[in-house]
Design an enzyme around this catalytic site. Structure first.
Site, short mmCIF file in Angstrom:
data_model
loop_
_atom_site.label_atom_id
_atom_site.label_comp_id
_atom_site.label_asym_id
_atom_site.label_seq_id
_atom_site.Cartn_x
_atom_site.Cartn_y
_atom_site.Cartn_z
CB SER A 72 -0.92 0.04 1.29
OG SER A 72 -1.27 -1.09 1.63
CG HIS A 114 -2.24 -0.13 -3.90
ND1 HIS A 114 -2.66 0.91 -3.88
CD2 HIS A 114 -2.56 -1.07 -3.11
CE1 HIS A 114 -3.41 0.98 -2.57
NE2 HIS A 114 -2.97 -0.12 -2.07
CG ASN A 137 -3.32 3.55 0.91
OD1 ASN A 137 -4.50 3.72 1.46
ND2 ASN A 137 -2.85 2.56 0.55
CD GLU A 196 -2.68 3.94 -6.26
OE1 GLU A 196 -2.48 5.14 -6.33
OE2 GLU A 196 -2.72 3.19 -5.10
#
Ligand code: NAI
Length: 271
Positions: A120, A140, A177, A152
């Site tokens: 992450s 991700h 994040n 991602e």
């Protein structure tokens, strides 16, 4: 290069979801866990989630059993098949542990296969230095993987999986994040400082900002240990105190109140 065999290291919250999606899309999946108990738990979760899709008529019973049939259960990273075309690491968010796994995989798996991490927040560049840096990507996925549309970073493969890819440069926390976690952390600070109750904080974000789920419910869903690890990576990566984790978050992780997975976080859950 065609990708047929996909090995997934770690069958926890993310790993079992990633295995589910790849198997459902027809890939041969090797799910690698530390013990057969963990493997059985992961398969039970995948089976339960497939049942949900059958009930919603997204897939048939037949497709469910075919999906499960494409998942090989493997105990121990040392037994990861050499002919894996893609290896996705989804163990807990710890730089050293991930580096250890990739160093081990480097000697096991065919040189032309691609390595990916579902991290992450940890630097992909840093993880790739211990192995094939030119064939290393960040992939991700979002939780829950079978439901969420975004991944991602990587392009071509993500499209085959029915996900929308976005390209992101390697910065701590990428985009999702870097924006999401400080929001969750701020919600925890608001609770910590007694500004409002957990329910009311979530209600403000749901009704006021049209978020489908409040930040504290989402934190419970992600896992408070995962949230804390990500905040720490942001804090260290940017050297900026605005990313410091809320003391309440640290305290809850220390007390093993990790959210849904332990039955208690900001809210309580049936185990
Ligand atoms: P988790 O704690 O649910 O699962 C990790 C799994 O890895 C466990 O089942 C554990 O037994 C297994 N494992 C640990 N060491 C292993 C080893 N040496 N060999 C094989 N298996 C091993 O963690 P979670 O939440 O699935 O997170 C995994 C990764 O995905 C982390 O890097 C996390 O930051 C990232 N991530 C998590 C999201 C979330 O919402 N939970 C969202 C997106 C990414």
């Amino acid at each position: 290069m065609e990708i047929k065999n996909v090995s997934i290291i770690g069958g926890g919250t993310m790993g079992n979801g990633i295995a589910h999606v790849f198997a459902q899309k027809g890939f041969n999946v090797n799910l690698v866990e530390m013990s057969s108990n963990y493997l059985e738990r992961a398969i039970a979760t995948i089976s339960k989630n497939l049942d949900r899709q059958v009930k919603k008529q997204v897939i048939t019973e037949d497709e469910k059993s075919q999906t499960l049939g494409r998942i090989n259960k493997i105990v121990g990273v040392e037994n990861t098949p050499a002919d894996s075309d893609l290896v996705i690491e989804a163990i807990y968010e710890d730089r050293d542990a991930k580096i250890k796994i990739f160093s081990e995989l480097e000697n096991l798996v065919n040189k032309n296969s691609i390595f990916a991490s579902n991290t992450s927040s940890i630097s992909i560049t840093e993880l790739s230095t211990v192995c094939r840096a030119d064939r290393f990507i960040g992939m991700h996925f979002m939780n829950p993987v079978p439901v969420m549309k975004l991944v991602e970073i990587i392009k071509e493969l993500s499209v085959t999986l029915g996900k929308t890819p976005v390209e992101v440069f390697d910065y701590p926390g990428f985009i999702s994040n870097r924006i999401l976690m400080p929001m969750i952390n701020e919600a925890i600070f608001a609770l910590f400082e007694g500004v409002a109750s957990a329910e009311d904080i979530d209600t403000v974000m749901k009704l006021g900002m049209n978020h489908p789920m409040g930040p504290l419910t989402l934190a419970d869903f992600i896992g408070l240990d995962v949230c804390l690890s990500i905040m720490n990576v942001l804090y260290e990566g940017f050297n900026d105190s605005k990313y410091r984790a809320c003391p309440l978050l640290k305290k809850m992780v220390a007390a093993n109140k990790l959210g849904r997975k332990t039955g208690e976080g900001f809210f309580e859950y049936e185990k």
